[in-house]
Scaffold this active site. Structure first.
Site, short mmCIF file in Angstrom:
data_model
loop_
_atom_site.label_atom_id
_atom_site.label_comp_id
_atom_site.label_asym_id
_atom_site.label_seq_id
_atom_site.Cartn_x
_atom_site.Cartn_y
_atom_site.Cartn_z
N PRO A 83 -5.93 3.56 2.15
CA PRO A 83 -4.71 3.23 1.46
C PRO A 83 -4.06 4.55 1.02
O PRO A 83 -4.37 5.56 0.41
CB PRO A 83 -5.02 2.35 0.44
CG PRO A 83 -6.67 2.05 0.61
CD PRO A 83 -7.19 3.21 1.46
N CYS A 84 -2.49 4.52 1.37
CA CYS A 84 -1.73 5.60 0.83
C CYS A 84 -0.88 5.22 -0.35
O CYS A 84 -0.60 3.93 -0.42
CB CYS A 84 -0.97 6.05 1.94
SG CYS A 84 -1.98 6.97 3.38
N GLN A 85 -0.45 6.04 -1.16
CA GLN A 85 0.15 5.64 -2.38
C GLN A 85 1.49 5.57 -2.12
O GLN A 85 2.32 6.46 -2.90
CB GLN A 85 -0.31 6.77 -3.57
CG GLN A 85 -1.77 6.73 -3.93
CD GLN A 85 -2.17 7.90 -4.64
OE1 GLN A 85 -1.52 8.91 -5.00
NE2 GLN A 85 -3.04 8.11 -5.16
N GLY A 86 1.93 4.65 -1.44
CA GLY A 86 3.59 4.40 -1.51
C GLY A 86 4.18 5.29 -0.63
O GLY A 86 5.46 5.51 -0.72
#
EC number: 2.1.1.37
Length: 388
Positions: A83-86
């Site tokens: 998952p990447c932070q936005g």
């Protein structure tokens, strides 16, 4: 390609193992490590790939690496969708230290495992984000000389679903290519220029009918103790007004048709919003691929998840088939947890197409000419889409 190599595979943020399924189905990969923080997802992974629990680890990967409680084995390939932070790593309002990012933990495992190839998957927005540049720079610093990245559509690889995802492939030793499409929009499959580029067997997209057309009307509302596919082929308990709403949506229709046909039972939030998504409360089409299967596919108010002609949302089994999971893939957990696993997974058929290209690279069968040919195919298909 050869047939004897046993390539060691690590799957991070593995979920239930959709990507591992695709790699294992080539017959060339042996999983040696997998990790996810969701207990039910790891249980599903174990049931399908690691019954003894020898290589699948539950927990936060950063904590596991920091405290040394989880030695990383040597492997040939690391796959996963961190998952990447936005997509705003460089946003000063956020903590800008990349070491706090989950993709950075992914890279820690890549380095510790001495992997020769990396496969990363994420939402389409990643490709044009600052985070993608940081990922690319990190791969180069780790010795990955060859990197291919693009947004791919799962439907182009035999998945009966329009699912667009950023794919990053990186290799240390040899060229690596994204997979050439095997399927295409039926209106474009006969394009002569695509055929001249080598896509001689380009087939029309698979559709919803090919995925679920043989399933009977679902029974019950709970997971059933019967053999697949009927174990996950159950319904819900909709209110009478919900059934009336379903009936007001014609084939291929959506909430706007509901409002036209039955304004008396249309929710005010839709009635007072004359514009917006045409997928909300929509019916799937028999002769097209599905829209993207998400984690709440059983709620038609979340998207185009009504059955093509039955007055109900699609079932868990139908969603799993649309995601290209074989019926013998076992899911563990509650109905809600299984839905999350299905919606979050990488479609196994897309993963298998990626795995074939990984094998080609590992065995030195990919050269610059093949990479260039593949890019030409993507470019031509994109040009046709723009022209229509």
């Amino acid at each position: 390609m050869g047939t004897t190599a046993d390539y060691k595979l690590i799957d991070l943020f593995s979920g239930c193992g959709g990507m591992t399924r695709g790699f294992v189905d080539t017959g060339r990969f042996r999983p040696v490590f997998a990790n996810d923080f969701n207990r039910e997802a790891i249980e599903s992974y174990r049931t399908n790939f690691d019954p003894s629990g020898e290589h699948s680890v539950l927990g936060d990967i950063k904590a596991l690496l920091d405290n040394g409680s989880c030695p990383v084995p040597q492997a040939d390939v690391v796959i996963g969708g961190p998952p990447c932070q936005g997509f705003s790593l460089l946003n000063k309002k956020r903590l800008g230290d990349p070491r706090r990012s989950l993709w950075f933990q992914f890279m820690r495992v890549v380095e510790l495992s001495s992997a020769r190839i990396v496969v990363m998957e994420n939402v389409r927005q990643l490709l044009t984000s600052p985070e993608c540049f940081e990922i690319y720079k990190t791969l180069k610093n780790l010795g990955f000389r060859y990197v291919s990245k693009r947004v791919l559509n799962a439907a182009d690889y035999g998945v009966p679903e329009m699912r667009f995802r950023t794919i990053i492939l990186a290799a240390k030793d040899n060229h690596i290519s994204l997979p050439q499409p095997t399927h295409c929009d039926p209106a474009k499959a006969a394009d002569t220029e695509i055929r001249s580029l080598g896509m001689l067997d380009l087939r029309p997209w698979e559709n919803v009918r090919s995925a679920i057309g043989d399933l009977p009307v679902p029974r019950g509302t709970e997971i059933r103790n019967v053999p697949p596919p009927l174990d996950l082929h159950f319904g819900r308990r909709p209110r009478p007004v919900s059934i009336e709403r379903y009936k007001a949506v014609p084939p291929g229709g959506n909430r706007f048709d509901l409002h036209r046909n039955r304004p008396d039972i249309t929710p005010d939030c839709w009635a007072n919003k004359p514009t917006g998504s045409t997928d909300i409360f929509g019916r799937l089409w028999w002769d097209r691929p599905s829209v993207t299967i998400r984690t709440e596919f059983f709620k038609p108010e979340k998207g185009r998840y009504l059955h093509p002609d039955q007055h109900r949302p699609i079932t868990h089994r139908e969603a799993a088939r649309i995601q290209s999971f074989p019926d013998n893939f076992t899911f563990s957990g509650s109905k809600i947890e299984i839905a999350k696993q299905i919606g979050n997974a990488v479609p196994p058929l897309l993963a298998q197409a990626l795995a074939v290209e990984v094998i080609r690279s590992l065995e030195g069968e990919t050269d610059a000419g093949y990479v260039k040919e593949t890019e030409a195919v993507y470019k031509r298909i994109a040009e046709i889409k723009l022209a229509m």
